[in-house]
Design a protein around this motif. Structure first.
Motif, PDB file in Angstrom:
ATOM      1  N   GLU A  64       0.844  -1.203   0.000  1.00 56.78           N
ATOM      2  CA  GLU A  64       0.000   0.000   0.000  1.00 56.78           C
ATOM      3  C   GLU A  64       0.879   1.253   0.000  1.00 56.78           C
ATOM      4  O   GLU A  64       0.590   2.229  -0.696  1.00 56.78           O
ATOM      5  CB  GLU A  64      -0.912  -0.021   1.223  1.00 56.78           C
ATOM      6  CG  GLU A  64      -1.964  -1.125   1.156  1.00 56.78           C
ATOM      7  CD  GLU A  64      -2.726  -1.271   2.454  1.00 56.78           C
ATOM      8  OE1 GLU A  64      -3.967  -1.275   2.405  1.00 56.78           O
ATOM      9  OE2 GLU A  64      -2.084  -1.392   3.527  1.00 56.78           O
ATOM     10  N   TRP A  65       1.965   1.214   0.765  1.00 55.15           N
ATOM     11  CA  TRP A  65       2.900   2.339   0.747  1.00 55.15           C
ATOM     12  C   TRP A  65       3.585   2.462  -0.610  1.00 55.15           C
ATOM     13  O   TRP A  65       3.814   3.560  -1.101  1.00 55.15           O
ATOM     14  CB  TRP A  65       3.951   2.186   1.840  1.00 55.15           C
ATOM     15  CG  TRP A  65       3.558   2.790   3.156  1.00 55.15           C
ATOM     16  CD1 TRP A  65       3.040   4.035   3.367  1.00 55.15           C
ATOM     17  CD2 TRP A  65       3.657   2.186   4.439  1.00 55.15           C
ATOM     18  NE1 TRP A  65       2.817   4.235   4.706  1.00 55.15           N
ATOM     19  CE2 TRP A  65       3.182   3.118   5.393  1.00 55.15           C
ATOM     20  CE3 TRP A  65       4.103   0.952   4.888  1.00 55.15           C
ATOM     21  CZ2 TRP A  65       3.150   2.862   6.764  1.00 55.15           C
ATOM     22  CZ3 TRP A  65       4.069   0.680   6.245  1.00 55.15           C
ATOM     23  CH2 TRP A  65       3.598   1.624   7.168  1.00 55.15           C
ATOM     24  N   LEU A  66       3.918   1.315  -1.211  1.00 53.95           N
ATOM     25  CA  LEU A  66       4.552   1.338  -2.530  1.00 53.95           C
ATOM     26  C   LEU A  66       3.650   2.024  -3.548  1.00 53.95           C
ATOM     27  O   LEU A  66       4.108   2.855  -4.342  1.00 53.95           O
ATOM     28  CB  LEU A  66       4.868  -0.091  -2.976  1.00 53.95           C
ATOM     29  CG  LEU A  66       5.445  -0.258  -4.384  1.00 53.95           C
ATOM     30  CD1 LEU A  66       6.774   0.481  -4.533  1.00 53.95           C
ATOM     31  CD2 LEU A  66       5.611  -1.740  -4.719  1.00 53.95           C
ATOM     32  N   GLU A  67       2.351   1.708  -3.501  1.00 58.27           N
ATOM     33  CA  GLU A  67       1.421   2.334  -4.435  1.00 58.27           C
ATOM     34  C   GLU A  67       1.306   3.830  -4.159  1.00 58.27           C
ATOM     35  O   GLU A  67       1.210   4.640  -5.077  1.00 58.27           O
ATOM     36  CB  GLU A  67       0.042   1.670  -4.302  1.00 58.27           C
ATOM     37  CG  GLU A  67      -0.970   2.190  -5.307  1.00 58.27           C
ATOM     38  CD  GLU A  67      -2.284   1.422  -5.254  1.00 58.27           C
ATOM     39  OE1 GLU A  67      -3.240   1.846  -5.930  1.00 58.27           O
ATOM     40  OE2 GLU A  67      -2.347   0.412  -4.527  1.00 58.27           O
ATOM     41  N   GLU A  68       1.345   4.202  -2.887  1.00 54.43           N
ATOM     42  CA  GLU A  68       1.205   5.608  -2.517  1.00 54.43           C
ATOM     43  C   GLU A  68       2.452   6.416  -2.868  1.00 54.43           C
ATOM     44  O   GLU A  68       2.366   7.533  -3.389  1.00 54.43           O
ATOM     45  CB  GLU A  68       0.931   5.698  -1.015  1.00 54.43           C
ATOM     46  CG  GLU A  68       0.786   7.099  -0.480  1.00 54.43           C
ATOM     47  CD  GLU A  68       0.537   7.095   1.019  1.00 54.43           C
ATOM     48  OE1 GLU A  68       1.389   7.611   1.767  1.00 54.43           O
ATOM     49  OE2 GLU A  68      -0.508   6.558   1.441  1.00 54.43           O
ATOM     50  N   LEU A  69       3.627   5.857  -2.584  1.00 51.85           N
ATOM     51  CA  LEU A  69       4.883   6.586  -2.794  1.00 51.85           C
ATOM     52  C   LEU A  69       5.372   6.499  -4.231  1.00 51.85           C
ATOM     53  O   LEU A  69       5.969   7.447  -4.744  1.00 51.85           O
ATOM     54  CB  LEU A  69       5.972   6.035  -1.863  1.00 51.85           C
ATOM     55  CG  LEU A  69       5.719   6.166  -0.355  1.00 51.85           C
ATOM     56  CD1 LEU A  69       6.779   5.386   0.421  1.00 51.85           C
ATOM     57  CD2 LEU A  69       5.739   7.634   0.056  1.00 51.85           C
ATOM     58  N   GLY A  70       5.153   5.353  -4.852  1.00 56.11           N
ATOM     59  CA  GLY A  70       5.682   5.110  -6.191  1.00 56.11           C
ATOM     60  C   GLY A  70       7.041   4.428  -6.120  1.00 56.11           C
ATOM     61  O   GLY A  70       7.877   4.767  -5.258  1.00 56.11           O
TER      62      GLY A  70
END
Length: 421
Positions: free
Chosen positions: A389-395
């Protein structure tokens, strides 16, 4: 009895999935974890044998369970008749020889985190239990394969003339890692060794759902999901204190503002610095002393000095009798300046990039699914989001950039990027 597995949708017949009254469970170890697991199994309807080698330990645990159930009744969470039924299902049993444990369908071992001790227990159990009995360990970081394989050294090997033989039925062995306290924590890591039978894994996962838990699957990788992916949450903050970037209370504040329920220092004081360090050391050794997981000398010094956290009255912080920290005042302005500043001084950027990197690498090695990693980190550690979820948010580009900058600032391999990034 035929059920459908939640994941595969295929028919599954297994002894663990009969009526709970017909599925006796033994829990080895009457400490906090073992007693909690026994409570969960008994509340799900299973007859439970609670076993401990120490005289009266199991009896005292059953007495404490009775007091716990009384409190639940007083709070209106349980009917008095239900409490009596639950307590009546738990039978204490004192035994140093596990061959005296009555025949059961499932054993959950929850003793000290010592590989040789667990090996000895499993060998005694396998020799005495029916061939259908499933043997599960509640280990937080030890290898399932190491428990079932032949051992040529170790404390239990002496009784076998220097060699501890491999288990005859490794397909019946798996990990069921509950989180503390088991009656309240929803997550259970269902861990497969290389020889664990797939039907045993499916049945164990379904059983955990029937116990009201959320199971996630993982191979027997060091630290499994939670204790491996979480290492940077503690390690980055400790390194920043070692470098003099900020004090522990200020770093805790910065990470709480980012959504974490507790900062890494207050959390490790709650867990116990010795417990947290032991898991970190175990993961580090099992990964061939990979610099990603290297424990800090700073935490080792805390443990050496007996500053173990709340349980000793002093850890990172000093605690009053009511459990409140007396010396944990943060520098609020510094906490604000650090976030968004140079990457090596930004506790949030460092921590999130490393958590994402660990989660991505775990999935890249086919040791768990992305969904299970996110679920495990939210439920097992109360993180506000999972790594993906953080990966999707941060890129991915931002995560790569942070890791590249950290790797340049701190060469040596700790900040190397997962190939999947």
């Amino acid at each position: 009895m035929t059920v459908m597995t939640a994941q595969s949708g295929t028919p599954l017949d297994h002894v663990l999935l009969q009526h709970p009254g017909d599925v006796p469970v033994a829990v080895i170890g009457a400490g906090a974890m073992g007693s909690g697991i026994a409570q969960v199994a008994a509340q799900a309807g299973h007859p439970v044998v609670l076993v401990d080698a120490q005289p009266d330990a199991a009896d005292r645990a059953v007495e404490r369970l009775g007091a716990t159930l009384d409190r639940l009744v007083a709070k209106g969470r349980l009917e008095a008749a239900q409490a009596r039924d639950v307590l009546g299902r738990v039978r204490p049993h004192t035994a140093s020889d596990m061959s005296t444990v009555p025949a059961v369908a499932l054993v959950v071992e929850a003793v000290v985190e010592h590989l040789d001790v667990k090996r000895a227990i499993f060998r005694q159990l396998e020799s005495a239990q029916p061939a259908t009995t499933v043997l599960a360990t509640n280990t937080s970081s030890l290898s399932i394969d190491a428990m079932v394989q032949e051992a040529h050294t170790g404390h239990d090997a002496a009784s076998y003339g220097g060699t501890s033989p491999a288990l005859a039925r490794p397909g019946q062995v798996l990990g069921l890692h509950f989180f503390n306290p088991p009656p309240l924590m929803r997550l259970v890591e269902v861990i497969s060794g290389s020889a664990t039978d797939g039907q045993v894994l499916d049945a164990a996962g379904e059983l955990m759902r029937r116990w009201g838990k959320t199971p996630v699957r993982c191979t027997s990788t060091p630290g499994f999901i939670v204790n491996r992916v979480a290492r940077p949450f503690y390690g980055e903050a400790q390194r920043m204190v070692e470098e003099g970037i900020a004090d522990p209370a200020t770093l805790d504040l910065a990470l709480r503002r980012a959504g974490f329920r507790m900062g890494p220092f207050e959390l490790t004081d709650l867990i116990g610095q010795d417990v947290n360090l032991a898991v970190g050391e175990s993961v580090w050794r099992q990964t061939g002393e990979d610099p990603r997981y290297a424990p800090t000398d700073w935490q080792r010094a805390l443990v050496r000095e007996g500053r173990l956290g709340r349980k000793t009255g002093r850890g990172v912080f000093t605690y009053a009798e009511d459990g409140s920290a007396t010396d944990a005042a943060p520098d609020e302005q510094l906490a604000q300046r650090l976030v968004g500043g140079p990457v090596h001084q930004d506790p949030v950027a460092r921590t999130l990039a490393m958590l994402v990197n660990e989660g991505v690498d775990l999935v890249h090695r086919a040791e768990a699914t992305a969904e299970d990693v996110d679920t495990a980190m939210r439920l097992g550690t109360n993180y506000p989001k999972g790594p993906f979820e953080w990966l999707e948010e941060l890129g991915a580009g931002t995560v790569r950039s942070v890791l590249t900058e950290l790797d340049a600032h701190y060469p040596g391999g700790r900040y190397r990027r997962s190939e999947a990034l």
